[in-house]
Motif scaffolding. Structure first.
Motif, PDB file in Angstrom:
ATOM      1  N   ASN A   1     -17.460 -22.483  96.476  1.00 29.40           N
ATOM      2  CA  ASN A   1     -17.479 -23.549  95.771  1.00 29.40           C
ATOM      3  C   ASN A   1     -17.883 -23.245  94.467  1.00 29.40           C
ATOM      4  O   ASN A   1     -17.377 -23.771  93.276  1.00 29.40           O
ATOM      5  CB  ASN A   1     -18.289 -24.699  96.578  1.00 29.40           C
ATOM      6  N   PHE A   2     -19.192 -22.518  94.227  1.00 28.43           N
ATOM      7  CA  PHE A   2     -19.752 -22.154  93.099  1.00 28.43           C
ATOM      8  C   PHE A   2     -18.460 -21.549  92.233  1.00 28.43           C
ATOM      9  O   PHE A   2     -18.593 -21.697  90.609  1.00 28.43           O
ATOM     10  CB  PHE A   2     -21.241 -21.360  93.333  1.00 28.43           C
ATOM     11  N   SER A   3     -18.035 -20.386  92.722  1.00 28.45           N
ATOM     12  CA  SER A   3     -17.334 -19.649  91.917  1.00 28.45           C
ATOM     13  C   SER A   3     -16.037 -20.461  91.135  1.00 28.45           C
ATOM     14  O   SER A   3     -15.557 -20.202  90.110  1.00 28.45           O
ATOM     15  CB  SER A   3     -16.535 -18.549  92.712  1.00 28.45           C
ATOM     16  N   VAL A   4     -15.507 -21.540  92.112  1.00 34.21           N
ATOM     17  CA  VAL A   4     -14.308 -22.325  91.424  1.00 34.21           C
ATOM     18  C   VAL A   4     -15.089 -23.171  90.278  1.00 34.21           C
ATOM     19  O   VAL A   4     -14.366 -23.220  89.477  1.00 34.21           O
ATOM     20  CB  VAL A   4     -13.874 -23.298  92.623  1.00 34.21           C
ATOM     21  N   PHE A   5     -16.110 -23.667  90.518  1.00 32.97           N
ATOM     22  CA  PHE A   5     -16.844 -24.381  89.550  1.00 32.97           C
ATOM     23  C   PHE A   5     -16.998 -23.656  88.224  1.00 32.97           C
ATOM     24  O   PHE A   5     -16.685 -23.954  87.193  1.00 32.97           O
ATOM     25  CB  PHE A   5     -18.118 -25.056  89.914  1.00 32.97           C
ATOM     26  N   PHE A   6     -17.411 -22.525  88.440  1.00 35.37           N
ATOM     27  CA  PHE A   6     -17.750 -21.663  87.265  1.00 35.37           C
ATOM     28  C   PHE A   6     -16.497 -21.233  86.447  1.00 35.37           C
ATOM     29  O   PHE A   6     -16.545 -21.116  85.352  1.00 35.37           O
ATOM     30  CB  PHE A   6     -18.773 -20.170  87.865  1.00 35.37           C
ATOM     31  N   ARG A   7     -15.476 -20.817  87.247  1.00 33.11           N
ATOM     32  CA  ARG A   7     -14.248 -20.600  86.837  1.00 33.11           C
ATOM     33  C   ARG A   7     -13.353 -21.528  85.975  1.00 33.11           C
ATOM     34  O   ARG A   7     -13.013 -21.375  85.055  1.00 33.11           O
ATOM     35  CB  ARG A   7     -13.373 -19.723  87.880  1.00 33.11           C
ATOM     36  N   LYS A   8     -13.527 -22.861  86.529  1.00 31.15           N
ATOM     37  CA  LYS A   8     -12.909 -23.917  85.792  1.00 31.15           C
ATOM     38  C   LYS A   8     -13.724 -24.115  84.441  1.00 31.15           C
ATOM     39  O   LYS A   8     -12.934 -24.495  83.652  1.00 31.15           O
ATOM     40  CB  LYS A   8     -13.119 -25.092  86.730  1.00 31.15           C
ATOM     41  N   ALA A   9     -15.133 -23.965  84.396  1.00 28.58           N
ATOM     42  CA  ALA A   9     -15.892 -24.256  83.187  1.00 28.58           C
ATOM     43  C   ALA A   9     -15.752 -23.169  82.386  1.00 28.58           C
ATOM     44  O   ALA A   9     -15.776 -23.407  81.111  1.00 28.58           O
ATOM     45  CB  ALA A   9     -17.308 -24.577  83.750  1.00 28.58           C
ATOM     46  N   THR A  10     -15.671 -21.814  82.809  1.00 28.18           N
ATOM     47  CA  THR A  10     -15.622 -20.772  81.718  1.00 28.18           C
ATOM     48  C   THR A  10     -14.467 -19.827  81.562  1.00 28.18           C
ATOM     49  O   THR A  10     -14.340 -19.159  80.747  1.00 28.18           O
ATOM     50  CB  THR A  10     -16.915 -19.856  82.077  1.00 28.18           C
TER      51      THR A  10
END
Length: 281
Positions: free
Chosen positions: A258-267
């Motif tokens: 879940n964190f990886s999806v969030f981080f990839r979407k943001a960066t």
């Protein structure tokens, strides 16, 4: 200013005035900074406000590169990870101070902001006032211990901040709804990621909250929260060298995926790839 320990490759700096005086404000020349600086990365528990008279160089603050040039200023807030680079020819002063040092309402509100990192040029018309305010603070800070007032440096610091006119000062000090939101986000962004939570907690309609944040920052409430989480994630990945799973746990995500999806979407990058790129720099 003294070294307090290490967190991975970061030097943790804690505030301690020269001579152990009970002072909330300390000053330092760039010449003295060069003696102490080894080119490493550091994080302080105090504010660093730099006024550059001449020369050129750079400072990196939370992954953003800021050029240093004649008649410019830099403000590094507590907790920001920073590194001074190419400062061999820079002349000027740094003012180190604790968050409670300023004495006026406006400057205290400004200092309370967690997103103060900024670099700006000082207009020629403002320079004589900035220079005079800075010199008065330097003179008072150098007073003999027996003639030292703990109140005057805070007063003079407030005058200097006011004369410097930080570019974000007016918007941040004139939006009471944003000030409440900002403080709430800083306290709870690790547990609460949605703007709706902050609207409910503060007693405002989501549209009212988002409009206030937009007016103060140019971003939506959701974007502000995302940027704060991403900044903390980058600090954890780059400097504390945490894994995606540890970051997820620290920042309130259900799991590493879940964190990886969030981080990839943001960066635009996965946490591991971003971490490897930073490590190779």
């Amino acid at each position: 200013m003294v070294e307090n320990g290490h967190v991975s490759v970061i030097r943790q700096m804690t505030y301690q005035p020269a001579g152990h005086r009970a002072a909330a404000v300390e000053t330092m020349t760039f010449e003295r900074l060069r003696e102490l600086n080894d080119g490493g990365t550091q994080r302080a528990d105090f504010h660093v406000l730099a006024v550059i008279d001449s020369g050129s160089g750079s400072v990196t603050v939370d992954f953003l590169h800021h050029p240093l040039k004649e008649r410019s200023a830099v403000w590094i807030p507590p907790g920001a990870v920073h590194r001074w680079d190419d400062i061999a020819e820079v002349a000027g002063h740094l003012v180190l101070f604790v968050p409670t040092a300023p004495v006026t309402h406006v400057t205290r509100e400004l200092v309370a902001s967690p997103d103060l990192a900024a670099h700006w040029s000082i207009p020629d018309t403002d320079w004589p006032f900035v220079d005079t305010a800075r010199n008065h603070l330097l003179l008072e800070a150098s007073a003999p211990p027996g003639d030292f007032s703990t109140e005057l440096p805070g007063i003079l610091l407030s005058a200097l901040i006011t004369r410097l006119r930080p570019p974000h000062a007016e918007a941040r000090s004139t939006h009471p709804v944003f000030r409440l939101f900002r403080s709430s986000v800083e306290a709870h962004f690790r547990e609460h990621h949605d703007a709706g939570y902050y609207a409910r907690a503060l007693g405002y309609a989501p549209r009212t909250l988002s409009r206030a944040v937009q007016q103060a920052t140019g971003r939506t409430a959701k974007a502000y929260i995302v940027e704060r989480i991403v900044l903390e994630a980058k600090r954890l990945l780059a400097h504390d060298r945490l894994s995606a799973a540890r970051c997820a746990d620290t920042l309130g995500f259900p799991d590493a995926s879940n964190f990886s999806v969030f981080f990839r979407k943001a960066t635009g990058e996965r946490p591991g790839a971003w971490q490897a790129t930073v490590a190779g720099e």
